[in-house]
Scaffold this active site. Sequence first.
Site, PDB file in Angstrom:
ATOM      1  N   HIS A 184       0.824  -1.218   0.000  1.00 36.24           N
ATOM      2  CA  HIS A 184       0.000   0.000   0.000  1.00 36.24           C
ATOM      3  C   HIS A 184       0.856   1.265   0.000  1.00 36.24           C
ATOM      4  O   HIS A 184       0.391   2.322  -0.423  1.00 36.24           O
ATOM      5  CB  HIS A 184      -1.041  -0.020   1.124  1.00 36.24           C
ATOM      6  N   SER A 210       4.173   2.150   8.276  1.00 36.11           N
ATOM      7  CA  SER A 210       3.863   1.069   7.334  1.00 36.11           C
ATOM      8  C   SER A 210       5.076   0.598   6.567  1.00 36.11           C
ATOM      9  O   SER A 210       5.915   1.395   6.155  1.00 36.11           O
ATOM     10  CB  SER A 210       2.813   1.524   6.323  1.00 36.11           C
ATOM     11  N   ASP A 220      -0.104  -7.591   1.671  1.00 38.72           N
ATOM     12  CA  ASP A 220       0.388  -6.203   1.622  1.00 38.72           C
ATOM     13  C   ASP A 220       1.919  -6.127   1.687  1.00 38.72           C
ATOM     14  O   ASP A 220       2.490  -5.762   2.698  1.00 38.72           O
ATOM     15  CB  ASP A 220      -0.242  -5.421   2.788  1.00 38.72           C
TER      16      ASP A 220
HETATM   17  N1  ARG Z   1      -1.327   2.103   7.264  1.00 40.05           N
HETATM   18  C1  ARG Z   1      -0.413   2.768   8.130  1.00 40.05           C
HETATM   19  C2  ARG Z   1       0.700   3.396   7.316  1.00 40.05           C
HETATM   20  O1  ARG Z   1       0.520   3.571   6.127  1.00 40.05           O
HETATM   21  C3  ARG Z   1       0.051   1.871   9.246  1.00 40.05           C
HETATM   22  C4  ARG Z   1      -0.980   1.748  10.272  1.00 40.05           C
HETATM   23  C5  ARG Z   1      -0.606   0.801  11.356  1.00 40.05           C
HETATM   24  N2  ARG Z   1      -1.560   0.957  12.390  1.00 40.05           N
HETATM   25  C6  ARG Z   1      -1.532   0.324  13.562  1.00 40.05           C
HETATM   26  N3  ARG Z   1      -2.432   0.619  14.444  1.00 40.05           N
HETATM   27  N4  ARG Z   1      -0.609  -0.580  13.827  1.00 40.05           N
HETATM   28  O2  ARG Z   1       1.678   3.875   7.835  1.00 40.05           O
END
Ligand code: ARG
Length: 287
Positions: free
Chosen positions: A83, A233, A136
């Site tokens: 992503h 992420s 992912d």
């Molecule tokens: N989707 C987020 C990013 O792009 C990461 C989120 C992780 N969230 C969590 N509560 N561990 O950085």
Amino acid sequence: MRHPIARALARPLILAAVAAAIPLASAAPVAADSIVVGGFPVDVSKAPWTVALSSRDRFGGTRAGQFCGGVAVAPTTVLTAAHCMGEDVLGAPPEQVSDFRVIAGRTDLLSDQGAEIAIREVWVNPGYDPQSNAGDFAVLTLAEPLPQDAVIAMSAAGDPAYEPGTRATVYGWGDVTGGGDYVRRLRAAYVHVMSDARCGEAYPGGGDGTFLADSMLCAGEERGGRDACQGDSGGPLVARGKLVGLVSWGSGCGRAGQPGVYTRVSEVMRTLDWDGRNAADGRHGTA
Ligand code: ARG
């Protein structure tokens, strides 16, 4: 209600705007006990395989363009989240981001420690499903190799590192509060691997997302407080000295009963047909 992944993906773009408007925001002091939510500062020498993904063109220079994490699994091979390579995050296909780099060996994003390495190839897992966030992960091939001691081994299926209750550490430069407080210096947080059953209860589907045990792994604390967050992420979750997860998604950050969800690294290995031999020189089966 919007899917939490969609909300999460929107955040790095908001960050870019805020960081550009308030240059000192990223340098603001953070509470000593807060992370990657609930964590602590760590020097990159303790986790040299933790890298930052950067584009100053896309995200501005106030935090050296950092927008996601990554992890070196061979000298020219970095894993990140699929992503992170999406247009929702980058605003363009990755090959059009001309200053896309991996920053390695740098604790403080604004220092000149370590190296910034160009990316020769981006391979996004064709099995990645942006709706469910299954699968992912993406593989970046670096233009120059990292030192062999800056790579971490991946944990294969059946390894005790995946057992529920195993202590794990997550690393990143992401938000430390859930309120958009992205840091300059690398942080880490201790969490525990959770059982698939517990994670399925936390994310049964619907507004908060669906846990899919084949390609995902949960880690966190029953009472919340410690977690990865936006901006982390693609970064590493390490247990028993090996890579078990990549930061992927979650509902909020550090909430009780809402653990962090990670890409399951044993599934990455299976997809890439990865074993100890190709780990040495960075070749992998499908890229
Ligand atoms: N989707 C987020 C990013 O792009 C990461 C989120 C992780 N969230 C969590 N509560 N561990 O950085």
